[in-house]
Design an enzyme around this catalytic site. Structure first.
Site, short mmCIF file in Angstrom:
data_model
loop_
_atom_site.label_atom_id
_atom_site.label_comp_id
_atom_site.label_asym_id
_atom_site.label_seq_id
_atom_site.Cartn_x
_atom_site.Cartn_y
_atom_site.Cartn_z
N LYS A 37 0.84 -1.21 0.00
CA LYS A 37 0.00 0.00 0.00
C LYS A 37 0.88 1.25 0.00
O LYS A 37 0.60 2.21 -0.72
CB LYS A 37 -0.96 -0.03 1.20
N GLN A 45 -4.98 -1.90 9.25
CA GLN A 45 -4.74 -3.21 8.62
C GLN A 45 -5.35 -4.30 9.50
O GLN A 45 -5.02 -4.41 10.68
CB GLN A 45 -3.23 -3.42 8.43
N ASP A 49 -11.46 1.89 3.21
CA ASP A 49 -11.64 0.45 3.04
C ASP A 49 -13.11 0.11 2.75
O ASP A 49 -13.41 -0.99 2.30
CB ASP A 49 -11.21 -0.29 4.33
#
Ligand code: NDP
Length: 278
Positions: free
Chosen positions: A52, A96, A119
């Site tokens: 990322k 995460q 997300d």
């Protein structure tokens, strides 16, 4: 021979388009910024976070990394999220997953402001998707829609079958295909006659987490097959939920693993970060 849907190429196109947008935002004095929080040092998470960061660098998005120790408390993590929610210079917040067991994942997802939920996991984002309102969409299924559209595969009016009903892949996938006017069936571990249901599909999306489970007997001649699964065998070789060698001769179009859905997830995350500023 099936059309091979090239996720590597399509994700690169998307990232290059985003690069242009980020540059023009910069010229207006707006710097896109993503905060990435990792708690603990799970090796797979470290690889994902690293990828990322690399994608951010490529596109010109500023990334702020929080590498927190395993013993970080839920309160401490919530405190950081709250600070980032209130920081106007931060446009996207990503924690995460999975987080260590002593932290409640739902509390964390719910704490991220829906305006920065790149997300697309917050209940407000999920709700917006199901009632057709604007909001961030989970990156993997959003990437699959891009793969289909950019490969010239029409969704409207097609019989779409999704195997898997997870909150991050199966369910949002079904909602997105419905939004594109597909006729959608969702299958799961309790589905009866899975093969027959799958064989009706013009577009079959497979997200079950079982290596090579879907062979040619599940696939209609000429169908588009999208394989979300990622598995590594004992020799370190990657494979998906679909038995690629068996299905490719029957399918009209198919995504390989690696190089299909995988690269799209990060490209769509980057897209969401840019959308957060626009
Ligand atoms: P989950 O384990 O959360 O969900 C799996 C789903 O498959 C469940 O809904 C389950 O049904 C269903 N299922 C399991 N076994 C069967 C079966 N025998 N027949 C029919 N349905 C079955 O997985 P995820 O959705 O998170 O991920 C799926 C796969 O995609 C994994 O391999 C994962 O690694 C990969 N993945 C890849 C990403 C990428 O970027 N390429 C991103 C995210 C995931 P039930 O609900 O009844 O239990």
């Amino acid at each position: 021979m099936a059309q091979i849907i090239d996720g590597k190429l399509i994700s690169k196109q998307i990232k290059d388009e985003l690069k242009g947008k980020v540059e023009s935002l910069k010229s207006e004095g707006k710097e896109v910024c993503l905060a990435v929080i990792q708690v603990g040092c799970d090796p797979a998470s470290t690889v994902y976070v690293g990828n990322k960061k690399k994608a951010c660098e490529y596109i010109g998005i500023k990334s702020i990394a929080y590498e927190l120790p395993e013993e970080t408390t839920e309160e401490e993590l919530l405190g950081i999220i709250s600070k980032l929610n209130n920081d106007d210079n931060v446009h996207g917040i990503l924690v995460q997953l999975p987080v260590p067991k002593h932290i409640n994942e739902e509390h964390i997802i719910n704490a991220i402001s829906p305006a920065k939920d790149v997300d697309g996991f917050h209940p407000a984002s999920v709700g917006a998707l199901s009632i057709g309102k604007k909001g961030f969409v989970s990156c993997t299924p959003a990437g699959i829609i891009q793969l289909l559209k950019r490969s010239g595969i029409e969704i409207e009016g097609k019989d779409c079958v999704v195997i898997g009903r997870s909150n991050i892949v199966g369910k949002p996938m079904a909602m997105l295909l419905l939004r594109e006017n597909g006729t959608v069936t969702v299958c799961h571990s309790k589905t009866k006659n899975l093969k027959e249901v799958c064989k009706r599909a013009d577009i079959l999306v497979v997200a079950i987490g079982k290596p090579k489970m879907i062979d040619a007997s599940y696939v209609k001649e000429g169908a588009t097959v999208i394989d979300v699964g990622i598995h590594r065998n004992e020799n370190g070789k990657l494979c998906g939920d679909v038995d690629y060698d068996a299905v490719e001769p029957v399918a009209g179009a198919i995504t390989p693993v690696p190089g299909g859905v995988g690269p799209m997830t990060i490209a769509m995350l980057m897209n969401n970060c840019v959308e957060a500023v626009l």
